[in-house]
Design a protein around this motif. Structure first.
Motif: not given
Length: 476
Positions: A48, A50-52, A60, A63-64, A67-68, A105
């Motif tokens: 996984i 993910y870009t914050c 946020q 958005s996470f 992405k999942i 992350i």
């Protein structure tokens, strides 16, 4: 094409192949290539990633979650949004793989900025669950001050939890010059002296164009990607950019001692110390002490020299920043002809010294020097020498002074990035600078080769070594 970063990749892959949980923090200044490294590391792994972003905490988390969903993990296919960050981070445990479960992350400080509890949430989750699982967590960020002073600080929840901390630095010259395989050896080193080891900057140049065309098109031309780079980076990292502009320009123009910078900028002494400290923290400036300096002298703010670690910053302030009016009026050719063309080799002489020192350390690593060097650096300062039969105090400047750990063996290095061959007069001048008792070796580095007399002398004296630009570049 991914270039270099073998050590960084090995560090990450060794952690990935370990038989226990791993918690890695990877950080470094902007543009240094962290995300590109992580993409290369993850390309053959199930993970996984993910870009914050600079979102609100609620956005946020959404958005996470989104992405999942892209990873099609059955346990979360009906989850519209994770209820909290503990549940979100726990999603790594549901990755379907027989290998280590990997969660990356990127730009992690963005999430912490709007929700200060996130490190605490992650700490509890790690202590109670993740450290007992076959997982690897990588937190990455560019906000170096935040990561060093807060995220990794003693009072932070994550203190002592990480299994690895890696601070990425710009590429060594040996990797940087690989971006320009079709350049001449001289132009490879000139390009490095302009761009340094930052991959984003290096990718802007094309070896299908001449060095002059690259500088004009990719640095000096209004609207190109590097034209506003310095201003953008300073505004991202610092406040009071006008003050920092003044300080960095002063250093770029050769005001390297604390007193010279103070005189040039007219700032208060106490404030200048703070500003310099901030520039050091974001890897734009470094404090350089002469070889053989004591730890006390190295820690003294007013002793030593301040130099720009970023070659591109140095180039921008030396040539472009001072001529912004002309560049804004699209007089790129005029700035090149009047300010840069005749001064470029002189400008490159300082980065060339760093390249030569790096060359020695590469040989040192391979046990290819007469002895192992330790804490090599430039040297400057006063010493006493016998001149015309009399003891006199003289100021010495030596490009490279490389002692061994016991200070019984020494390499004296002279670096010449000019269009003239290294001659006997220059060799004798270097020999006259010897002021330490012990075994002495002379390493001569030259862009334009060596005169016949110097070559003959070196062939007869085993303590004199000639290093050409071809020798330096061939290590790349």
């Amino acid at each position: 094409m991914f270039i270099g970063r073998e050590n960084e990749l090995k560090f990450l892959n060794d952690a990935y192949s370990s038989d226990h949980a791993e918690f890695i923090v990877l950080y470094g200044r902007r543009r240094v290539g962290k995300t590109e490294l992580l993409n290369e590391f993850c390309k053959d792994k199930t993970c996984i990633f993910y870009t914050c972003r600079e979102y609100t905490d609620k956005k946020q988390l959404q958005s996470f979650t989104d992405k999942i969903h892209t990873y099609n993990i059955p346990a979360f296919q009906y989850v519209d949004c994770f209820s909290n960050w503990e549940t979100a981070f726990s999603s790594v445990l549901h990755i379907q793989t027989n290998e280590k479960k990997l969660l990356v992350i990127d730009e992690f400080p963005y999430a912490c900025k709007v929700n200060e509890s996130i490190p605490s949430v992650l700490q509890v989750l790690w202590d109670e669950k993740l450290r007992y699982e076959n997982v690897m967590i990588i937190l990455c960020g560019s906000a170096m001050s935040f990561i060093e002073k807060e995220l990794l600080a003693e009072k932070n929840p994550l203190y002592g939890r990480t299994t690895g901390i890696y601070k990425m630095k710009p590429m060594p010259y040996t990797d940087a010059i690989k971006f320009f395989p079709n350049f001449s050896d001289e132009d490879k080193l000139l390009a490095y002296s302009i761009l340094g080891g930052v991959p984003h900057y290096l990718r802007q140049f094309s070896d299908r164009l001449s060095l002059e065309e690259n500088v004009k098109r990719n640095i000096l031309r209004k609207g190109c990607s590097l034209y506003n780079e310095v201003e953008f980076l300073l505004k991202q990292e610092l406040r009071e950019t006008s003050v920092y502009n003044t300080i960095v320009e002063a250093i770029a123009l050769g005001n390297n001692s604390f007193s010279d910078i103070l005189s040039k900028t007219q700032l208060e002494k106490s404030k200048l110390s703070v500003y310099l400290k901030n520039l050091i923290e974001i890897s734009i400036v470094e404090k350089e002490s002469p070889a053989l300096s004591s730890d006390k002298d190295k820690s003294n703010t007013t002793k030593g020299n301040y130099i720009l670690t970023d070659n591109f910053f140095r180039f921008w302030y030396a040539f472009a920043y001072r001529n912004l009016t002309d560049l804004e009026n699209d007089d790129v050719d005029g700035v090149w002809d009047d300010a840069i063309k005749g001064n470029l080799h002189d400008f490159a002489s300082q980065p060339f010294e760093k390249v030569c020192l790096e060359y020695l350390y590469i040989l040192n690593k391979g046990n290819r020097l007469p002895f192992r060097i330790h804490n090599a650096s430039r040297y400057w300062g006063k010493t006493t020498q016998t001149i015309d039969g009399k003891m006199q105090s003289v100021n010495l400047e030596i490009d490279i002074l490389a002692p061994d750990s016991k200070k019984k063996n020494f390499i004296y290095g002279e670096c010449k990035f000019t269009n003239e061959a290294f001659d006997m007069q220059q060799l004798k001048k270097l020999q006259s600078k010897v002021f330490l008792e012990g075994n002495v070796y002379f390493y001569l580095f030259s862009l334009s080769g060596f005169t016949g007399a110097v070559k003959e002398y070196a062939s007869l004296h085993g303590n004199t070594v000639l290093v050409s630009v071809k020798d330096i570049v061939s290590l790349g």
